[in-house]
Design an enzyme around this catalytic site. Structure first.
Site, PDB file in Angstrom:
ATOM      1  N   HIS A 154       0.840  -1.125  -0.105  1.00 43.37           N
ATOM      2  CA  HIS A 154       0.125   0.017   0.207  1.00 43.37           C
ATOM      3  C   HIS A 154       0.746   1.194   0.043  1.00 43.37           C
ATOM      4  CE1 HIS A 154      -4.115  -1.856   0.842  1.00 43.37           C
ATOM      5  NE2 HIS A 154      -3.251  -2.700   0.953  1.00 43.37           N
ATOM      6  N   ASP A 362       3.517   9.399  -1.302  1.00 45.27           N
ATOM      7  CA  ASP A 362       2.330   8.566  -0.786  1.00 45.27           C
ATOM      8  C   ASP A 362       2.036   7.396  -1.682  1.00 45.27           C
ATOM      9  OD1 ASP A 362       0.041   8.100   0.918  1.00 45.27           O
ATOM     10  OD2 ASP A 362      -0.535  10.085   0.846  1.00 45.27           O
TER      11      ASP A 362
END
Ligand code: GDG
Length: 455
Positions: A154, A362
Site C-alpha cells: 500500500h 504517498d
C-alpha cells in the site's frame, strides 16, 4: 475461486474500522467468497500467545493473534514503522536500522504464517497486505503452503539506491519473490522494484509483467487502489455530513474553505503545506479574510519520536501563520489534531472550494479520490495534488504540484480559488470519471484475476 484468505496487520474485525478504503475492499471480497482474515487483535500480552482468537461475522472468519510487548516494540514500532516506513517513503534520515528488530519482524511473520498455514485448505487463495508482512509469502511456503499467494504494497517502493540502505534488503527482496504476484500502487513503484531486481540479482523481464529471478517467476505489476465512489458520494449527503457542513459554515461565513485531511505523518508534507499557506497570504493580501484553511490531522503512531516532533513543528507553524496573518475576526489556518467520522469528513469536503493533498510521498492517497466524489457537480471544488502521490498517475486533471515548492503550491491554491466555474466543472468531470471507473472493485478484480501461480 475458492476461499479468499486475507492477511494484514490490522483487520476490520471492529465494524467501525470498515469505513476505510482497504478495510472495505477486503471486507467486501471476503464476504463474497466466504473467506478468512488473519491479523493482529490489537491486544498486547506479556507471554507469547498460544493459538488465536477465532470468531465469525457476516460469514467472514476472523483469526486474530495478540502480540507480545516485545513483538509490538520491535516488529511493529521499530522494524515496520522506523525502518520500512521511512525508507519506503524516501526518508533514509529517519530510519533506525536495528538487526534485532529485523529478527523479531521475521519471527512475527513466521509465527503468523504458522497460524495461517494450519488453517489453509486446497483451493484457497492468499492475499497478503502491506509492509508489515513482506516475508509472509516465503514463510507460508516454508510452512508447506503451495497455493496462490499474492502481496499488495500500500505504500511506495523506493529507488534501489535507497532500498539497498536497509541492511537486510536482500532478505526482504528474496522473500518477496516467493509471492506469485507482487502488486504496487503505481508504475513508478513497480519500476523501482523491477530495476532493483534487474541490477542487484540479474532479474530478467519476460514481458507481460513477469520477472524471472531467484530461480522463480513472479508477476510484478501496478494495481492502483480505488475507493467505493458511490459509498463516499452517499456519505456526503447524510444528516451527519449536513451537520458537519453546517457547523463549519457558521464559522466560515462567506469565506471559501480550503481543506486538508491526513493522518499526522511526516510523509504527508504538512509543515510544507502550512508554509505554502503562509506564502499564499504573503503573496496575495487580497485573500486576507476571504479564505479559511482547515487541516484535520488525527495523530497516529504517537509513541514514535519523529511523530512527536512533527506535532510540535505543526503547532509552531500554525501559531506563527495565524500570528502573522490572522485578525480579530479571522483565523487563516485552523488545524485540528483529532479525527472525525467518515460522514463528517465527506460533508466538509462537499463544501470545500479547494482540497489540498500534498504529500511528499504517498502510495496512493485515498483522500484525493474521496474529495472528488464528495463534490457537487453544479459547483465543484478543485483538487491540488502532489506529483509524489500515487494518485497523480491517475488524476491528471487535478492541479499537480511539487509539494516542496511553497511558491508553486501557493500559486496553485490561488489558481484553484479563482478558477472559473466552467473550468472547475470540466476538470472535475474528468476526475470523477477516473475515480468511478477505476474503483475499489476494479482494483480487487484486476489483482485477483492475476493471482494465480505465474507458471
Ligand atoms: C495507506 C497509504 C494508500 C483520515 N482521517 C480520518 C479518516 N481518514 C481516512 C481517509 C482515508 C484514509 O483514512 C487515509 O487513507 P490515505 O490513502 O489517505 O493514507 P494512509 O492512511 O497513509 O494509507 C496510502 C492507502 O494505504 C490505501 O492503499 O492510499 O498511500 O499510505 O480513507 O478518509 N477517516 C475517519 N476519520 C478521520 O479523521 N473516519
Amino acid at each position: 475461486m475458492g476461499r479468499l484468505i486475507a492477511i494484514s496487520n490490522r483487520t476490520a474485525a471492529d465494524p467501525k474500522a470498515r469505513a476505510g478504503g482497504l478495510a472495505v475492499a477486503v471486507w467486501e471480497s471476503l464476504k463474497e467468497t466466504g473467506g478468512s482474515w488473519f491479523g493482529w487483535s490489537g491486544t498486547l500480552v506479556d507471554e507469547p500467545p498460544r493459538g488465536a482468537n477465532v470468531f465469525r461475522d457476516e460469514g467472514v472468519e476472523f483469526v486474530l493473534t495478540d502480540l507480545t510487548h516485545e513483538e509490538h516494540e520491535k516488529y511493529y514500532l521499530n522494524y515496520a514503522n522506523r525502518v520500512i516506513w521511512p525508507v519506503f517513503h524516501y526518508r533514509l534520515d529517519l530510519a533506525a536500522f536495528n538487526s534485532e528488530a529485523f529478527k523479531v519482524y521475521s519471527d512475527v511473520n513466521q509465527r503468523i504464517a504458522g497460524i495461517v498455514a494450519d488453517r489453509l485448505q486446497p483451493g484457497d487463495t492468499v492475499w497478503v497486505h502491506d509492509y508489515h508482512f513482506l516475508l509472509m509469502g516465503n514463510a507460508l511456503r516454508h510452512a508447506g503452503w503451495e497455493g496462490p499467494t499474492g502481496f499488495f504494497l500500500h505504500i511506495p517502493f523506493p529507488p534501489p539506491e535507497m532500498f539497498r540502505a536497509i541492511p537486510e534488503h536482500h532478505w526482504l527482496a528474496r522473500a518477496m519473490c516467493a509471492y506469485d504476484v507482487i502488486g504496487f500502487q503505481s508504475s513508478h513503484d513497480r519500476a523501482n522494484f523491477v530495476r532493483y531486481l534487474v541490477e542487484q540479482f540479474d532479474g530478467e523481464e519476460l514481458g507481460d509483467d513477469l520477472i524471472r529471478v531467484f530461480g522463480t517467476t513472479t508477476r510484478v505489476a501496478a494495481y492502483p487502489i480505488g475507493i467505493d465512489p458511490n459509498g463516499f458520494r452517499d456519505a456526503a449527503s447524510t444528516p451527519q455530513a449536513d451537520r458537519a457542513a453546517e457547523r463549519i459554515s457558521r464559522f466560515l461565513g462567506e469565506r471559501h474553505l480550503v481543506i486538508g485531511v491526513d493522518r499526522m505523518d511526516y510523509s504527508k508534507g504538512l509543515p510544507q503545506r502550512f508554509e505554502a499557506v503562509g506564502q499564499l497570504f504573503d503573496a496575495h493580501p487580497e485573500m486576507d479574510g476571504k479564505v479559511s484553511v482547515t487541516q484535520i490531522a488525527p495523530p497516529s503512531r504517537s509513541k514514535v519520536e519523529e511523530y512527536q516532533e512533527l506535532r510540535i513543528e505543526l503547532d509552531r507553524l500554525a501559531g506563527r501563520i495565524n500570528g502573522d496573518h490572522g485578525d480579530l475576526d479571522w483565523i487563516p489556518l485552523r488545524y485540528l489534531a483529532r479525527s472525525y467520522s467518515r460522514e463528517e469528513l465527506a460533508g466538509l469536503f462537499r463544501i470545500a472550494r479547494v482540497g489540498l493533498v500534498t504529500p511528499l510521498r504517498d502510495g496512493m492517497n485515498l483522500v484525493a479520490k474521496e474529495f472528488i466524489m464528495a463534490q457537487p457537480e453544479e459547483d465543484p471544488g478543485v483538487l491540488v495534488l502532489s506529483e509524489f502521490a500515487g494518485a497523480a498517475e491517475q488524476l491528471r486533471d487535478a492541479l499537480i504540484v511539487n509539494p516542496h515548492d511553497k511558491f508553486k503550491v501557493a500559486e496553485a491554491i490561488y489558481q484553484a480559488l479563482t478558477m472559473p466555474l466552467e473550468e472547475r466543472q470540466t476538470r472535475w468531470r474528468k476526475l470523477r470519471d477516473v475515480v468511478e471507473s477505476q474503483d475499489i472493485s476494479w482494483w480487487r478484480n484486476r489483482f485477483l484475476k492475476d493471482l494465480k501461480p505465474a507458471e
